[in-house]
Write an enzyme that holds these catalytic residues in place. Sequence first.
Site, mmCIF file in Angstrom:
data_model
loop_
_atom_site.group_PDB
_atom_site.id
_atom_site.type_symbol
_atom_site.label_atom_id
_atom_site.label_comp_id
_atom_site.label_asym_id
_atom_site.label_seq_id
_atom_site.Cartn_x
_atom_site.Cartn_y
_atom_site.Cartn_z
ATOM 1 N N GLU A 293 0.803 -1.220 0.000
ATOM 2 C CA GLU A 293 0.000 0.000 0.000
ATOM 3 C C GLU A 293 0.836 1.269 0.000
ATOM 4 O O GLU A 293 0.344 2.345 -0.329
ATOM 5 C CB GLU A 293 -0.982 0.005 1.188
ATOM 6 N N ASP A 335 24.346 14.709 -31.322
ATOM 7 C CA ASP A 335 25.120 15.516 -32.257
ATOM 8 C C ASP A 335 26.558 15.525 -31.747
ATOM 9 O O ASP A 335 26.821 15.131 -30.615
ATOM 10 C CB ASP A 335 24.541 16.940 -32.329
#
Length: 854
Positions: A293, A335
């Site tokens: 829980e 890149d």
Amino acid sequence: MASAAVTGGSVAAAYWSQDAAELARELASSAAGLSAGEAAARLRRLDGHGIRDASRLSAARLLLRQLQSPLVLILIVAALLSLFVHEWVDAAIVLAIVLGSVLLGFLQEYRASAAIAGLRQRLALTVHVRRDGVVCTVPAASVVPGDVVLLAAGNLVPGDGVILAARDFLVTEASLTGESFPAEKRPGVMPADTPLAGRSNAVFLGTSVRSGTAEVLIVRTGRDTVFGAIASGLAVNAPETDFARGVRQFGYLLVRVMLGMVVFVLAANQWLGRPVLESLLFAMALAVGMSPELLPAIVSVTLSRGARQMAGRGVIVARLEAIENLGSMDILCTDKTGTLTLGVVALDAAVDPAGAAAPSVLQYAWLNAALETGIENPLDAAIVAAGERAGLATTGYRKIDEIPYDFMRKRLTIVVAADADPATHLLITKGAFDNVLATCTTLTQGDAEVALDAPRRVALEAFFKRRGEEGYRVLAVAVRRVPARERYTIEDETGLNLAGFLLFQDPAKTTTAKTIRDLAALGIRTKIITGDNRHVAAHLGASIGFDPGAMLTGAEIAAMKDEALWHRAGATDLFVEVDPQQKERIVRALQRMGHSVGYMGDGVNDAPALHAADVGISVDKAVDVARESADVVLLEPDLDVLRQGVEDGRRTFANTLKYISITTSANFGNMVSMALATPLLPFLPLAAKQILLNNFLSDVPSVFISTDNVDARQLLKPQRWRVAEVQRFMLVFGLLSTVFDLATFGLLLGWFEAGQPVFQTAWFVVSLLTELVVVLVLRTQGPALRSRPSRLLCGATAAVGVLALAVPWLGPAASVFGFVPLPLPLAGAIIGIVVAYILSTELAKAWFFRHTGD
């Protein structure tokens, strides 16, 4: 003027059909903008009106969310039933445990949410506005109707508004219109019935500036904007992550198991003629005891702690779920500039077509770079720096027009007028080698211009290739003198004279090759995706250990069908000369083949790929649209920082999964034991309140799992949620626990002849101790004694373990829960059972991970 007017509330719905000056008057503004005081007052009136404000969870809403948990509601119903039949003590105990669980979850989630809010504040976007007639920088979230905003390439538009002034202003509106090509915006008035895509005098929140500059009068902000209306009207959430999907699927599994167990227990108790209320409370407690829980709180705490640790290493997490994606990443696309290279681009030389130094080429390039107003980039910065060192200036020249850079033409043209010759203008074009050469018909040879014929083109291409293979990035510069006029278009970029070339250098970092090897050791393959030419990319790739032959060009990709790209992308290391749409296509091709893809970029052209990637990564100095598209932002453009972030992500994911696997297996084992024992015992194996106390106490140390250490081997490969594996884990170790529980039952009944109070007390202690020690045993895949748990986890486990042993002797507190002191021989037997359980779990663990391939 009424507050509704000055916050945009009473402005005409079709404001794009009004004159800008009239709109400014309605908004009590002007070309000089608002005063700082008035802007602050309007912002206060608009508080909570932002698109994201509605999603922020206040302390009260967080607390309410804890109470909305189905498990908590089950416990509240159980307490109400107890109150209904005047079982005051039982009701008080259940409510106390509910309160403890709710407060524990609330405190953890509140701390986590506060920590994440602080991290996100570090990524807050800023914008230039005119206040009191002076340009200043403010947070984008503080822009209000009536503000005059100054926008440039790479900026995100902070609200809906009209153009006051613009220069070569192109805006990407794909998020609203679906149109991938940017739209040009200029001042004017449009008909009231003009559709969104045709409102060339207006800009909208959620769009981004592709090139040029503009001044905009903001008319609407937040939920009043077009984007805000769409966001408010959609009843859909953000795409579900693999981790969230795994948690949901596992939740369904638990629900099925719980329902089956509860029905079985209820039926068995009724068959045995036990009281209905007692049976119902027991079944409810059984269902709650089966469930982790505190999972939402544990997940929030673990992820937020991971985010804080990553922030300390220079990795800011913009979206918490990205931590799991970062850990599961197996391909990184990046890149080269600034990440693989030093990022300090330098202009090495300006030469004529023959390769000789040419000051005139530097002069042309300087004018082009110094006067352009489009996308900021390191190449122009290098040209300007070189020109300043050479003592160049724009004195004697006046800018007439600009044809902005775009990713199709790959060139930029500036038109200037010389004071000495006002009757003519000079077009100066700078850009990619092939794209500029395509506009040229002549080239400079000494003091003359000669025809650019086929042999000369071959010679120029050989020069370009040779310089590229030496590591130089080559740009071409071309010029043409034309009769003076006011406006110029792309059609004027013809019949140019090739003046020469610019040679740039940006060498690889000395650490790049090692970092790529380190990423490979983590199961991550790095791929370069760049708009640079193939020769420069091949030179860089070879210098850092890539295979230059594993290359695809933009032209080759454009000619490929998707199916072909799917199969080629995985084997390719270098993607060169690609445009923004191809970057996105490459990412999707890799995903199609089952890879989890990270994409790292910082420019306007990287936004589509950042959106498409499983985890978008940008840097702190990136343009707005790239930062906003990213899930993770690096404070430094360094792949080694990212490597550390990947390890942190995997560590965080491992600890989260650790809690789920261990807690559910332990709970499953205990609940199966009780379900099996229920029809065989003359009494319930544990009372409902004892089950709930056991569950609560066993969860307390789990709060500190986020601080735990992780096996080094778990950091060496991408991690993904696998429900089937967690299910196997639950069954193996849960059922092992059940075997020991049943043996304990036999010992208690057969050897010690325990009655109900002694039986329940003894099994409560055994159950709680085994749940505690199993955390320390199963937290590592190797021998427990060779892996040190964190101090907080170890300390919390020890403290609750001592409490478990002391429970029978706590006097009145023990009697409230139905506990009694245990005989010393029985206490010794309990210790022996726990030790045997530890040894058996170690053996089972070795078998389990050997057979699951780990």
